[in-house]
Design a protein around this motif. Structure first.
Motif, mmCIF file in Angstrom:
data_model
loop_
_atom_site.group_PDB
_atom_site.id
_atom_site.type_symbol
_atom_site.label_atom_id
_atom_site.label_comp_id
_atom_site.label_asym_id
_atom_site.label_seq_id
_atom_site.Cartn_x
_atom_site.Cartn_y
_atom_site.Cartn_z
ATOM 1 N N GLN A 135 0.835 -1.214 0.000
ATOM 2 C CA GLN A 135 0.000 0.000 0.000
ATOM 3 C C GLN A 135 0.861 1.251 0.000
ATOM 4 O O GLN A 135 0.699 2.125 -0.849
ATOM 5 N N TYR A 136 1.791 1.351 0.969
ATOM 6 C CA TYR A 136 2.561 2.605 1.025
ATOM 7 C C TYR A 136 3.534 2.708 -0.148
ATOM 8 O O TYR A 136 3.806 3.811 -0.639
ATOM 9 N N LEU A 137 4.056 1.568 -0.614
ATOM 10 C CA LEU A 137 4.989 1.642 -1.750
ATOM 11 C C LEU A 137 4.294 2.213 -2.978
ATOM 12 O O LEU A 137 4.809 3.122 -3.638
ATOM 13 N N ALA A 185 9.398 -20.222 -13.309
ATOM 14 C CA ALA A 185 8.077 -20.497 -12.700
ATOM 15 C C ALA A 185 7.618 -19.298 -11.872
ATOM 16 O O ALA A 185 6.435 -18.918 -11.906
ATOM 17 N N LYS A 186 8.537 -18.684 -11.151
ATOM 18 C CA LYS A 186 8.168 -17.492 -10.364
ATOM 19 C C LYS A 186 7.786 -16.335 -11.290
ATOM 20 O O LYS A 186 6.877 -15.561 -11.003
ATOM 21 N N CYS A 187 8.506 -16.215 -12.421
ATOM 22 C CA CYS A 187 8.149 -15.156 -13.388
ATOM 23 C C CYS A 187 6.731 -15.373 -13.892
ATOM 24 O O CYS A 187 5.942 -14.421 -14.012
ATOM 25 N N ASN A 200 13.556 -13.040 -15.578
ATOM 26 C CA ASN A 200 14.258 -13.950 -14.668
ATOM 27 C C ASN A 200 15.653 -13.357 -14.428
ATOM 28 O O ASN A 200 16.537 -13.472 -15.268
ATOM 29 N N TYR A 201 15.850 -12.725 -13.255
ATOM 30 C CA TYR A 201 17.122 -12.026 -13.028
ATOM 31 C C TYR A 201 18.248 -12.966 -12.641
ATOM 32 O O TYR A 201 19.381 -12.513 -12.451
ATOM 33 N N SER A 202 17.954 -14.277 -12.569
ATOM 34 C CA SER A 202 19.042 -15.244 -12.372
ATOM 35 C C SER A 202 19.714 -15.576 -13.702
ATOM 36 O O SER A 202 20.878 -15.986 -13.730
ATOM 37 N N THR A 274 10.632 2.236 5.504
ATOM 38 C CA THR A 274 10.158 1.148 6.351
ATOM 39 C C THR A 274 8.686 1.373 6.667
ATOM 40 O O THR A 274 8.265 2.518 6.902
ATOM 41 N N LEU A 275 7.930 0.311 6.670
ATOM 42 C CA LEU A 275 6.485 0.385 6.929
ATOM 43 C C LEU A 275 6.179 1.135 8.214
ATOM 44 O O LEU A 275 5.220 1.906 8.289
ATOM 45 N N PHE A 276 7.044 0.934 9.224
ATOM 46 C CA PHE A 276 6.666 1.427 10.546
ATOM 47 C C PHE A 276 6.738 2.951 10.667
ATOM 48 O O PHE A 276 6.143 3.523 11.566
ATOM 49 N N ALA A 323 16.026 -19.829 1.594
ATOM 50 C CA ALA A 323 16.528 -20.590 0.441
ATOM 51 C C ALA A 323 15.752 -20.249 -0.828
ATOM 52 O O ALA A 323 15.932 -20.904 -1.852
ATOM 53 N N ARG A 324 14.869 -19.255 -0.778
ATOM 54 C CA ARG A 324 14.085 -18.774 -1.927
ATOM 55 C C ARG A 324 13.148 -19.855 -2.446
ATOM 56 O O ARG A 324 12.816 -19.886 -3.628
ATOM 57 N N LYS A 325 12.724 -20.764 -1.529
ATOM 58 C CA LYS A 325 11.837 -21.856 -1.944
ATOM 59 C C LYS A 325 10.370 -21.460 -1.880
ATOM 60 O O LYS A 325 9.516 -22.188 -2.363
HETATM 61 N N1 LIG Z 1 10.861 -1.809 4.467
HETATM 62 C C1 LIG Z 1 9.647 -2.287 4.593
HETATM 63 O O1 LIG Z 1 8.698 -1.575 4.939
HETATM 64 C C2 LIG Z 1 9.403 -3.735 4.291
HETATM 65 C C3 LIG Z 1 8.197 -4.323 4.656
HETATM 66 C C4 LIG Z 1 7.963 -5.647 4.267
HETATM 67 C C5 LIG Z 1 8.943 -6.354 3.575
HETATM 68 N N2 LIG Z 1 10.111 -5.745 3.285
HETATM 69 C C6 LIG Z 1 11.149 -6.436 2.510
HETATM 70 O O2 LIG Z 1 10.560 -6.874 1.314
HETATM 71 C C7 LIG Z 1 11.159 -8.104 0.917
HETATM 72 C C8 LIG Z 1 10.067 -9.117 0.702
HETATM 73 O O3 LIG Z 1 9.578 -9.543 1.962
HETATM 74 P P1 LIG Z 1 8.727 -10.872 2.059
HETATM 75 O O4 LIG Z 1 8.565 -11.150 3.507
HETATM 76 O O5 LIG Z 1 7.530 -10.749 1.184
HETATM 77 O O6 LIG Z 1 9.723 -11.964 1.450
HETATM 78 P P2 LIG Z 1 9.650 -12.732 0.044
HETATM 79 O O7 LIG Z 1 9.625 -11.731 -1.053
HETATM 80 O O8 LIG Z 1 8.541 -13.718 0.097
HETATM 81 O O9 LIG Z 1 11.028 -13.505 0.060
HETATM 82 C C9 LIG Z 1 12.197 -12.844 -0.319
HETATM 83 C C10 LIG Z 1 12.509 -13.064 -1.802
HETATM 84 O O10 LIG Z 1 13.659 -12.307 -2.129
HETATM 85 C C11 LIG Z 1 14.292 -12.871 -3.226
HETATM 86 N N3 LIG Z 1 15.733 -12.927 -3.043
HETATM 87 C C12 LIG Z 1 16.641 -12.382 -3.879
HETATM 88 N N4 LIG Z 1 17.876 -12.614 -3.456
HETATM 89 C C13 LIG Z 1 17.768 -13.350 -2.327
HETATM 90 C C14 LIG Z 1 18.717 -13.927 -1.446
HETATM 91 N N5 LIG Z 1 20.051 -13.791 -1.640
HETATM 92 N N6 LIG Z 1 18.272 -14.636 -0.388
HETATM 93 C C15 LIG Z 1 16.958 -14.769 -0.169
HETATM 94 N N7 LIG Z 1 16.001 -14.249 -0.985
HETATM 95 C C16 LIG Z 1 16.404 -13.548 -2.065
HETATM 96 C C17 LIG Z 1 13.706 -14.294 -3.401
HETATM 97 O O11 LIG Z 1 12.875 -14.291 -4.565
HETATM 98 P P3 LIG Z 1 13.539 -14.741 -5.977
HETATM 99 O O12 LIG Z 1 13.955 -16.165 -5.815
HETATM 100 O O13 LIG Z 1 12.438 -14.535 -6.953
HETATM 101 O O14 LIG Z 1 14.706 -13.821 -6.189
HETATM 102 C C18 LIG Z 1 12.888 -14.489 -2.145
HETATM 103 O O15 LIG Z 1 11.784 -15.339 -2.363
HETATM 104 C C19 LIG Z 1 12.178 -8.450 1.997
HETATM 105 O O16 LIG Z 1 13.450 -7.978 1.615
HETATM 106 C C20 LIG Z 1 11.660 -7.687 3.187
HETATM 107 O O17 LIG Z 1 12.648 -7.406 4.115
HETATM 108 C C21 LIG Z 1 10.359 -4.447 3.638
#
Ligand SMILES: NC(=O)c1ccc[n+]([C@@H]2O[C@H](COP(=O)([O-])OP(=O)(O)OC[C@H]3O[C@@H](n4cnc5c(N)ncnc54)[C@H](OP(=O)(O)O)[C@@H]3O)[C@@H](O)[C@H]2O)c1
Length: 334
Positions: A135-137, A185-187, A200-202, A274-276, A323-325
């Motif tokens: 929402q805020y983003l 698959a994620k894309c 796919n940034y990999s 940050t959200l907070f 583990a990005r699973k």
């Molecule tokens: N600042 C804020 O207000 C705020 C609030 C909420 C979340 N966040 C941030 O937003 C991001 C998403 O949060 P989420 O909880 O929804 O997690 P998520 O997106 O479900 O999981 C993180 C994803 O980041 C990608 N990634 C890329 N490089 C990675 C690495 N080296 N190790 C692990 N993951 C990697 C992976 O997707 P791929 O495999 O597709 O690359 C992974 O699935 C996080 O960085 C979180 O800290 C920030």
């Protein structure tokens, strides 16, 4: 007189920072809510990447620490000075006071919102922190020249928890969201959820693909929660006067940089969000939550809960997230 047994809860705590193995499930005593507080019995708990940063020590917090920033359940007790909640209310929250990895907890009522009847506890627990972030983003982090339907934006890790919500919400706003993700698959998942393009940034150079998709113009906003691995190239994806929103460090923190590079890349803007910072009053928290509830109840944004773990398996949940699973949202079930 028979002594009254103290109220207890299972809770996940760490005594020291480290890997998933440092999280331990234990019994803790839960008291009564004080002024401005409520006690909640959880029905579901949200898993977030910030939990990993707090567990690993990247975000330093006092120890011992009860982890978890998001949950949903029923209000069991209400302290003084709380007027918006009653015992028995169904609620959900994202809160800057860790401790949601438990059966029940006492916490500040400020960011706790009543959950609409149409939204389940699991959905509430999955969507508050991630959905309020989307929402805020999308609605508050605006580039200086504004953001209009048809504009291109780039969203990294688009198949994750925040990402899949952002893809759908961006589509509802008419934005052309270019998604990145780590597998084909994620894309596809991002495309199925409203992304206009996916990279796919990999396997692909996302900066040159973005230039190609936007006919050399670049995007107005980059939303980057990956951090270290995507930072440099993300700056090259922006149109002049565009906005770089860095909001996470899944691959590690963004390294220090010289401000002069912002001029060289088109007088671009950078913000670290940050959200907070957006949830600093009851009115702000409720207004953002109302916006999220409305977009979810309308069906424009569906909350994908792709992983569920019993609370006792929290170590495995963290391993899979790191583990990005995982895709979409993950909940822990008490
Ligand atoms: N600042 C804020 O207000 C705020 C609030 C909420 C979340 N966040 C941030 O937003 C991001 C998403 O949060 P989420 O909880 O929804 O997690 P998520 O997106 O479900 O999981 C993180 C994803 O980041 C990608 N990634 C890329 N490089 C990675 C690495 N080296 N190790 C692990 N993951 C990697 C992976 O997707 P791929 O495999 O597709 O690359 C992974 O699935 C996080 O960085 C979180 O800290 C920030």
């Amino acid at each position: 007189m028979t002594p009254v047994e103290p109220l207890t809860s299972r809770a996940v705590r760490i005594d020291q920072t480290g890997g998933p193995e440092c999280m331990q499930l234990m019994d803790v005593v839960v008291g009564d809510p004080g002024p401005g507080e409520v006690r909640i019995r959880h029905h579901a708990i949200g898993l977030n990447f910030i939990d990993v940063y707090q567990r690993s020590g990247l975000y330093a917090l006092p120890l011992p620490l009860q982890l978890g920033m998001e949950g949903a359940g029923v209000v069991e007790a209400v302290g003084s000075d709380v007027s918006h909640l009653q015992v028995g209310d169904r609620v959900a929250y994202a809160a800057n006071v860790p401790g949601s990895y438990c059966d029940r907890r006492v916490m500040p009522a400020m960011a706790v919102c009543r959950l609409p009847d149409a939204i389940s506890f699991e959905t509430g627990a999955a969507m508050m922190l991630k959905g309020l972030t989307a929402q805020y983003l999308l609605k508050k982090c605006k580039p200086v020249e504004g953001l209009e339907p048809g504009d291109f934006v780039l969203f990294h890790a688009a198949a994750g928890g925040v990402g899949l919500i952002a893809c759908q919400w961006a589509r509802a706003l008419g934005l052309r969201l270019i998604a990145t993700a780590g597998t084909d698959a994620k894309c596809q998942l991002a495309l199925d959820n409203g992304a206009a393009y996916a990279i796919n940034y990999s396997t692909e150079d996302f900066a040159s693909r973005v230039k190609q998709i936007t006919a050399g113009q670049g995007v107005k906003v980059v939303y980057d929660s990956v951090g270290k691995d995507t930072w440099d190239k993300s700056l090259d994806c922006l149109t002049p006067l565009g906005l770089m929103v860095t909001f996470g460090n899944a691959s590690g923190p963004v390294p220090p940089f010289a401000p002069a590079i912002l001029a060289a890349k088109g007088s671009i803007y950078v913000t670290r969000q940050t959200l907070f910072s957006h949830l600093t009053s009851r009115a702000r928290a409720q207004a953002m939550a109302d916006d999220l509830f409305a977009v979810v109840e309308s069906g424009a944004v569906k909350i994908h809960i792709d992983q569920r773990y019993p609370l006792a398996q929290v170590q495995q949940a963290h391993r899979d997230l790191e583990a990005r699973k995982t895709t979409g949202c993950t909940v822990l079930l008490p």
